[in-house]
Every structure is written in structure tokens, then in C-alpha cells.
Design a protein around this motif. Sequence first.
Motif, mmCIF file in Angstrom:
data_model
loop_
_atom_site.group_PDB
_atom_site.id
_atom_site.type_symbol
_atom_site.label_atom_id
_atom_site.label_comp_id
_atom_site.label_asym_id
_atom_site.label_seq_id
_atom_site.Cartn_x
_atom_site.Cartn_y
_atom_site.Cartn_z
ATOM 1 N N ASN A 74 0.782 -1.185 0.063
ATOM 2 C CA ASN A 74 -0.082 0.025 -0.052
ATOM 3 C C ASN A 74 0.948 1.324 -0.012
ATOM 4 O OD1 ASN A 74 -2.579 -1.382 0.506
ATOM 5 N ND2 ASN A 74 -1.252 -2.218 2.213
ATOM 6 N N THR A 75 0.243 2.349 -0.407
ATOM 7 C CA THR A 75 0.957 3.563 -0.129
ATOM 8 C C THR A 75 0.024 4.400 0.563
ATOM 9 O OG1 THR A 75 1.919 3.521 -2.539
ATOM 10 C CG2 THR A 75 1.879 5.641 -1.588
ATOM 11 N N LYS B 215 -2.697 12.794 8.187
ATOM 12 C CA LYS B 215 -2.338 13.334 9.302
ATOM 13 C C LYS B 215 -2.562 12.451 10.325
ATOM 14 C CE LYS B 215 -3.486 18.173 8.275
ATOM 15 N NZ LYS B 215 -4.162 19.466 8.454
ATOM 16 N N GLU B 216 -2.165 12.485 11.738
ATOM 17 C CA GLU B 216 -2.064 11.325 12.622
ATOM 18 C C GLU B 216 -1.139 10.191 11.748
ATOM 19 O OE1 GLU B 216 -2.961 12.218 15.891
ATOM 20 O OE2 GLU B 216 -2.920 14.127 14.597
ATOM 21 N N ALA B 217 -1.190 9.146 12.583
ATOM 22 C CA ALA B 217 -0.382 7.891 12.122
ATOM 23 C C ALA B 217 -0.941 7.419 11.031
ATOM 24 C CB ALA B 217 -0.223 6.948 13.364
ATOM 25 N N HIS B 218 -0.159 7.230 10.173
ATOM 26 C CA HIS B 218 -0.599 6.361 8.746
ATOM 27 C C HIS B 218 -1.345 4.969 9.229
ATOM 28 C CE1 HIS B 218 1.257 8.978 5.812
ATOM 29 N NE2 HIS B 218 2.421 8.840 6.089
ATOM 30 N N ASN C 49 6.387 -4.122 3.077
ATOM 31 C CA ASN C 49 6.594 -3.769 1.964
ATOM 32 C C ASN C 49 5.380 -2.501 1.345
ATOM 33 O OD1 ASN C 49 8.693 -5.675 0.305
ATOM 34 N ND2 ASN C 49 6.960 -7.058 1.277
ATOM 35 N N ASN C 50 5.214 -1.780 2.147
ATOM 36 C CA ASN C 50 4.460 -0.556 2.240
ATOM 37 C C ASN C 50 5.407 0.590 1.905
ATOM 38 O OD1 ASN C 50 1.552 -1.580 2.856
ATOM 39 N ND2 ASN C 50 2.977 -2.383 4.690
ATOM 40 N N ILE C 51 4.884 1.917 1.347
ATOM 41 C CA ILE C 51 5.408 3.160 1.320
ATOM 42 C C ILE C 51 4.633 4.077 2.311
ATOM 43 C CG2 ILE C 51 6.210 5.094 0.015
ATOM 44 C CD1 ILE C 51 6.264 2.988 -2.362
ATOM 45 N N PHE C 52 5.199 4.674 3.094
ATOM 46 C CA PHE C 52 4.725 5.614 4.108
ATOM 47 C C PHE C 52 5.453 6.893 3.750
ATOM 48 C CE2 PHE C 52 4.344 1.410 5.801
ATOM 49 C CZ PHE C 52 2.920 1.517 6.289
ATOM 50 N N LYS C 53 4.978 8.073 3.259
ATOM 51 C CA LYS C 53 5.534 9.188 3.148
ATOM 52 C C LYS C 53 4.532 10.555 3.821
ATOM 53 C CE LYS C 53 6.081 9.112 -1.287
ATOM 54 N NZ LYS C 53 6.370 9.388 -2.707
ATOM 55 N N THR C 54 5.290 11.374 4.375
ATOM 56 C CA THR C 54 4.672 12.746 4.642
ATOM 57 C C THR C 54 3.476 12.399 5.574
ATOM 58 O OG1 THR C 54 5.599 13.636 2.734
ATOM 59 C CG2 THR C 54 4.077 14.983 3.976
ATOM 60 N N ILE D 177 9.722 4.311 5.205
ATOM 61 C CA ILE D 177 9.152 5.361 5.853
ATOM 62 C C ILE D 177 9.739 6.706 6.050
ATOM 63 C CG2 ILE D 177 7.913 5.816 8.331
ATOM 64 C CD1 ILE D 177 8.165 2.899 8.591
ATOM 65 N N SER D 178 9.038 7.881 5.468
ATOM 66 C CA SER D 178 9.923 8.967 5.677
ATOM 67 C C SER D 178 9.071 10.237 5.928
ATOM 68 C CB SER D 178 10.488 9.069 4.293
ATOM 69 O OG SER D 178 9.684 9.354 3.189
ATOM 70 N N ASP D 179 9.684 11.221 6.295
ATOM 71 C CA ASP D 179 9.234 12.374 6.493
ATOM 72 C C ASP D 179 7.900 12.505 7.493
ATOM 73 O OD1 ASP D 179 10.627 14.348 4.596
ATOM 74 O OD2 ASP D 179 9.944 12.581 3.443
ATOM 75 N N CYS D 180 8.046 11.950 8.535
ATOM 76 C CA CYS D 180 7.133 11.904 9.654
ATOM 77 C C CYS D 180 7.417 13.058 10.764
ATOM 78 C CB CYS D 180 7.145 10.668 10.400
ATOM 79 S SG CYS D 180 7.054 9.078 9.183
#
Length: 715
Positions: free
Chosen positions: A411-412, A417-420, A441-446, A471-474
Amino acid sequence: MGISANPANRGQLVETFVNTAYDKVKTVHDNLAEILRVADISGSRQAGTVLPTTRKDGSALLGGDTFFHEDTNILYNWNSVTTEWVPSGFVNVTKLPITVDSAIAASGTVDVSSTPYTVGGNNLTVYINGVHQSDYTETDPNTIDFGANTLEVGDKILVIVSELISEVGLTTADQVNFTPAGTGAILTDVQNKLRQDVSLLDFIPVAEHAAIKAGTSTTDVSSYIQAAIDALTAGGRIFVPRGVYKISAQVNLDSNIAFVGEGKNVSIFIFDSAFGTTGNMFNGSGVTNISFEHIGFNGNDVGSGGSQTRFAAMIVIAASSSNITMSNCKVYGHKYIGLSIGNGCDNVLISGNEFTDLGYEGTTVNGGVCLWISGTAGASPTNVRVVNNHFHDNFWSGMQANLDGGLISQNTFENNKEAHIFSSNDLVSSNYTSRNTVISNNIFKTVTINDISSHGIEGTWYNSVISDNYISDCDHGGIALNGCQNMVVKGNVIGNFNKGTTSWGGISISNNFSSPNNSKKISIYGNTFFDNQSPQTASYGVRSVGSGDPMEYVEIYDNDFEDITFVTALWGIQNSNWDFATCRRRNNKGSDDVGPYYGVLNITTTGALSATGFPFPPKRLEMWSYVSGAAYLVNSYSRVEHNSTGTLNIINMNESADGTTGRQASSSTDVVVLRQPDSTAVTTATFTSLNVAGFTINVTAHAGGTSTIKYAAYP
């Protein structure tokens, strides 16, 4: 009527046929097609096995010309507008040959009761001596009247009754059989087969169709959707043609229903702005085999404004429902939860969907996640797969993941806002509602903070794996674990965290619970951390904190922090609130625990003596002992470590000698023995403890001079 005097232009031809074909075959009806061809010279009425392209005489076909197909018994009409043969129906033909006797000749009346016909129904064809007749009266279904003295004894009459048994386009579907393909398939009829699928427009007045297709309809179609569901008593598929369907009242789902649209951006269900503050667009309780495919669900911003006005999800599946699928749909524009999967649900697939513009933008704990999957302890949804979805630009979390057995993968998540992703548990009552889950294997951004927290992944899991995610930009950290047990966190790439605060690590282990619910049995390894911002904001690579009982059996190893410049090396890993007897860290690049830490401890007197300044709490200690001025070290060593009870032991104290000096190390447990060269004097000590940054011994005897212990400490 002059039957014996045949028309001048046909006489010879017909007489020849009658004298040959009829006399040989005996019955004219067995040669119907030939009679038609002979009697109708122009060929407006033809018969055969191949559709003709002209009349029999070669002239052009005209509207109203007919052709009877002898193989299929289908009667065709020529359509002069579309210039094609149009089937009019299947024909059943009954033929009655009659030889005129004196009684028939005298009365002119022929009895056809064995082949009754419909008076005036145009289904009667009569030939006398091979010539088509029209000069007779259809008296009743059992007789026809030629008039007295018009027939001659010996005339051959052929009466043909044609019955159109099924008109093409008008036949009811229940009259046509249908056998599905495949071995063991059961014979049914076309009506039952077609009723397995219905179109939603079948239940909506035709006058509304144009506006629905144009997206301008203001009509509430809730009752029509409900009627379509209720009509499928055995289940089936409801096709949702492209259009916008306004819903003003809750639609209740039944089992075995599949909604299939033409695309998530063209087949759309939309909340009416007057829907109210309670109820759901669709609600299924205790249902099974429910699916939504290629459909858009538009919340129409119901509940938006200065304050939250409705706390109800758009779509709710609950109460132990099973076999639930949503694929290739779009859920959007609703200021609370988009899709809710509740207590006891089983076998759920959420795949290929888009969740956007969901949740409440205000600061409230009722913000509303895009996908809410949750249940009470012992009744969390099971066998849940959330794969290949896109959660983006929402005002609250992408997903609540209180699962008992599930996969969240590919998933992307971005710009939420708040936790993904987050989960929660009632650990005070030892209830794990989130367990046996793989997040990989997910993408978590911003992700930015709205009110509470803003991690990529946050929650309390039991017996689960978080692996190979980006996981980036948290605003906060990448992964936050609180009260987790039996966890593996491996192979993740985590970067640019702590954008909004400096109190979180790329991975944080917080523990605010008392045993047995304290964090324990967690392995964190093979993760890569980066910070390519200027200035960098990362303060900890892995951080463990909390006010509960110390976390136990936590291992942090083989991670890479080299891309981050921490204020001090210790900040690569902060290991407070640890049980140092069971937790360890080792071989983390860019931290302070790669390889052994070497040092020397000099003994000059009796009493407690400590080695300090280690860059990590030692877990293992290797020691070499020698006397000042000696030429070389004693080649045996002792290893200090905790045993299962937490007691400090020295093991592997093997005897050793250099052949002349007689130095040796004793194998006695908990004792260090240093023998002076060429002397019987010894220095002895017992181990007291391993400390946070070193170790302590108690020197019980001193032989004089300086005795030295060299050591290698391992995290």
C-alpha cells in the motif's frame, strides 16, 4: 371455381409437377418447399437452407418477402430498410392432404378438425392440385368452405396450418433452456440465468435515467437500491451503470450480493446532504459474500464545517460478517470513517482502492480514519488482507489495524494526518486485539500531526512482523511500539523523522505497562536510517523509554545509522528502561556498539574496584590477567555473563602455565586468581556486577605491586 382449368401461365408447369412428384410421393405436404417454389413464380415466398439474396426470378427482394428455413424451422421476413433477413419466429407446420369425394364436391366444405387453425390468423395455406388458393372461407377452426359445386371428385387438396410457436424478441425467457458450461452444470432457463444479475437501472424509473447518467439527478434512489437487493433472494450481481446515484437513507445489505460498477470515477454513490447525522450509506450486519467493485463512494462532505456533526462511517460491515471484498473502488469526501470492518468479521480483502479526503480536520479524538478495522478482544477481524491501496491527502489516519491474523502490504500512504497506521489494545486487561499481523513492503510518506501523534506506524501488536517498509518525513518517528510483545521489526528504511519534535526515534519502544504487559521479546535488526535534511532533525535511531516495568528480551542489532550525525554516539540507540539482564544491542553501524570495547583495570589494593566509561551496558566480558613486568599474558581467559537467573558468573577459567613462572588462573567460580611470578603470593577477587557503563569486582587479597586485568566488553 374451375379448379380443373389451371391458370394459363402456370398450367403446364403445375400439371407436370402433379403428374410426377405428387403421384410418386403420394402426399404433396412432403414436398412443400418444392410446391412453394413452383406455385410462386416470382419467389416472394421462398424455402430452403440458405438465405437468398434475390427473389427466385432474380429480381430484388422486397419488404414483406418471406423465407422458411427448412433446417431450423425459422420463418424470416425481408426488411427493406435495413436490407436484411429478420427472423420472425420458430414455425410449427402441420399438413393435411385430402382427396375430394362426391360429398365434399357437392358441399364444397372441407373438414380440417384434425389440424384446427385460428380463424383470420393468417396461418392457413391451401393448395388444390398444386395451385395456391385464396378463394375460400374460413368458417370456423374445424372447417373451410370453397362453395358448392366448385370442387371436382378426385381433386387433391393440401391444407397447411403454420403455428408461430415463439416470436424472436417476444418469447419469454423462461421458455428457453440454458445449460452452463462445465461438467456437472445444471440445466436452467434463460430467465433464471439472467436474474442472477440485475442492473440498478432496472429498478429506477426510466424518467430518471438520463439525469443519473448526466450526474444531475436530485432523486433519492435509496429505496430503489434496497429493492434491487431484496429482489435477489438467492443472491447475485447488481450492475451499477455509469452515473451518480444519490442516497438519502441507509441501505441494508443482504448476503451474496456483489455491486459492480463501470469504474470508480463514473459509477458513483453519493450521500445526500440531507442524510442526517446518523446511519450509514451501506450497512451489513451478519452478512456473508458481499463485494463492491469499480464503484465510487462520495461522502459529499457531509459532516464538514466548523465542528464535527456526524460520527458514522459511510460503509459498515459488522457483527461477524464474512467473505467481504472491496476492490478498485474510491472512498472519498466524508468527514469521518470511510469503511468500517467490525467485530468478528472474517476473510476480508481490501485491494486496489483509493481512500482520500476523509476524516475530520479539527482537533478531536474522533477524527475518523479512512479504513477502520477493529474489534473487541477475542473478536477482532480475522484473515484480513489490505493490499495495493492508496491512502492519501486525508485529515486523519489512513488505517486502524486491530487485526487477529492479517496482511497489510504494497500500500501507499502519503500526506495524511496522525499516524498512517495505528492499533490499540486494552493491555490493562491483558487483551490483545492486534495480533498475528504482517505489515510489509508498504510506502509511508509525509505524515503530519493533527492532534495526537504522527508516526508512520504506531500501535500495540502481539506476535507480529513489521518489515521492508519505506517510511519518511514523519513529524514524529517512523515506527512507534508501545507494550508490544513477540515482535520482529526488520529491513525497514526510515528517514527524515522528528520533523516536528525531537523526542522520538526512527523506531521508538515505549513501555508504560506493568508486567506481564510490559514490552518484551522484540527483535529490531537490519533496518537502515537516514536524514537528508539540512539541518538534520533525527535525535535517536532507536529509542526505548517508559514508566512501566523494564522491557525484557529486547535485541537491537545489525542496524545502520551511519547516514545520521547524532549529537552523541549514544543517541544512535537510547536504551533506558531496559532490563539489562535480558536486553542487548550489538553491531549497529554509526552507533557505539560495533565490536568489543577494550580496557585495562589495575589492582593495587583490596576492596571494590570498578571499570567505567563503557559506551554501552556490557553484556559479555572477556578478561586476560597478568603481572606488571611479565613478558606475556596468561593465555586463558574468563567470560563474564548473566545466566538465566541473573546471577553473575565467571566461566571458562582454565589453568594455564608458561613452564617457568608458574602463573595460572583458577577455574573457581566467581574468583579471579592472579599469581605473582616466582612467588606463592596471589591476588584474588570476586565479581560483584555488570553495570550500565562497566563492571565492578571486589578484591579480597592483594599480593603487592600492581596486578592488571585486560578486558574486552561486548554489548
